[in-house]
Write an enzyme that holds these catalytic residues in place. Sequence first.
Site, PDB file in Angstrom:
ATOM      1  N   GLY A   1     -62.402  26.261 -22.025  1.00 31.90           N
ATOM      2  CA  GLY A   1     -61.013  26.054 -21.626  1.00 31.90           C
ATOM      3  C   GLY A   1     -60.139  27.124 -22.245  1.00 31.90           C
ATOM      4  O   GLY A   1     -59.884  27.106 -23.447  1.00 31.90           O
ATOM      5  N   VAL A   2     -59.682  28.074 -21.427  1.00 32.54           N
ATOM      6  CA  VAL A   2     -58.869  29.178 -21.948  1.00 32.54           C
ATOM      7  C   VAL A   2     -57.515  29.199 -21.244  1.00 32.54           C
ATOM      8  O   VAL A   2     -57.049  30.231 -20.770  1.00 32.54           O
ATOM      9  CB  VAL A   2     -59.600  30.544 -21.813  1.00 32.54           C
ATOM     10  CG1 VAL A   2     -60.705  30.636 -22.836  1.00 32.54           C
ATOM     11  CG2 VAL A   2     -60.155  30.749 -20.404  1.00 32.54           C
ATOM     12  N   GLY A   3     -56.901  28.019 -21.196  1.00 33.23           N
ATOM     13  CA  GLY A   3     -55.572  27.884 -20.622  1.00 33.23           C
ATOM     14  C   GLY A   3     -54.505  28.118 -21.663  1.00 33.23           C
ATOM     15  O   GLY A   3     -54.569  29.057 -22.456  1.00 33.23           O
TER      16      GLY A   3
ATOM     17  N   GLY B   1     -56.230  27.655 -25.336  1.00 33.89           N
ATOM     18  CA  GLY B   1     -57.473  28.394 -25.512  1.00 33.89           C
ATOM     19  C   GLY B   1     -57.305  29.896 -25.515  1.00 33.89           C
ATOM     20  O   GLY B   1     -57.956  30.610 -26.286  1.00 33.89           O
TER      21      GLY B   1
ATOM     22  N   LYS C   1     -47.247   8.573 -25.767  1.00 33.39           N
ATOM     23  CA  LYS C   1     -47.667   9.552 -24.770  1.00 33.39           C
ATOM     24  C   LYS C   1     -47.261   9.028 -23.396  1.00 33.39           C
ATOM     25  O   LYS C   1     -47.180   7.811 -23.174  1.00 33.39           O
ATOM     26  CB  LYS C   1     -49.184   9.749 -24.816  1.00 33.39           C
ATOM     27  CG  LYS C   1     -49.637  11.093 -24.292  1.00 33.39           C
ATOM     28  CD  LYS C   1     -49.508  12.182 -25.333  1.00 33.39           C
ATOM     29  CE  LYS C   1     -50.167  13.465 -24.872  1.00 33.39           C
ATOM     30  NZ  LYS C   1     -50.211  14.490 -25.923  1.00 33.39           N
TER      31      LYS C   1
END
Length: 363
Positions: free
Chosen positions: A191-193, A196, A91
């Site tokens: 979290g609705v990015g 989501g 990462k």
Amino acid sequence: MTDVTGSPDDVLHTLFRTDQGGHEQVVLCQDRATGLKAVIAIHSTALGPALGGTRFYPYENEAAAVADALNLARGMSYKNAMAGLDHGGGKAVIIGDPEQIKTEDLLLAYGRFVASLGGRYVTACDVGTYVADMDVVARECRWTTGRSPENGGAGDSSVLTAFGVFQGMRASAQHLWGDPSLRGRTVGVAGVGKVGRHLVEHLLEDGARVVIADVRQDAVGRIADRHPSVQVAQDTERLIRTEGLDIYAPCALGGALNDDSVPALTAKIVCGAANNQLEHPGVEKDLSDRGILYAPDYVVNAGGVIQVADELHGFDFDRCKEKAAKIFDTTLAIFARAKEDGIPPAAAADRIAEHRMAEARRP
């Protein structure tokens, strides 16, 4: 998977002296001309080149960025192993507010650093980076996935990430209630990015009731405008306390499951897209002791990495979706192993992943 702390001494101790460490390589990258400060962490290449996204985030300090890179890289080793991919875990994090400092030159400089590793690390999108960014990085580094279809890539990986989380939820419902359908169930999505919002679509199509929360009002507004039936909680603290909540889906940043949130949860299942949801060792037992079924994050959110890994071999969406659908079976197998061994599902998933990596290291 659990987090490490962020002070310099703790980071070095984690890297060299604890079970949470064991990382093969950590690279600190700096380009003064563009303002780039980045950390690339390679946890394992036992199964193949390390694969994992690039997070662009305004960390409190450099030590916190290093700690996050270590946590995320280790999580990718386990995620890739459980997804059956021939990749190890890595990462990268870029330090800073992407809205303020992200430039084409900075991304090109970052691409040169990734390229200098000669393929030991393959990068992709993560929080704060997008398909267009990977197109820029790829101009300097051929070990870049998550590119646009116009540039030979697979496009947005959040679509299959959400699909995989949905499969994990269905498996959790099957295990706990004997039926994979979420019809009539109430699901709270924090979290609705990028991920989501796709998850909400799957839930509504399956007949679930959905409650959402997000610190970004524009993200909440987009969902509410498109789906008036979706309820909106004032914040995550109120969301997790919603009466009648069946499933809680953390889909923002890590550490969502901690000493404060776990005692307050009303849901019987936790299954979400966020990485590193367990803030520290022992949280998985706290969930189990409360009778809450936890679907390990790195298992259910593997749809995205399945997609970007496939891009390296000539992307085929249907093939990837078929692989991501198997997250349902993998999640059920983890619950069965947890019951057999008398341990929480998170520990069962770790055992399975560690076995695969250990087997790969044998001559």
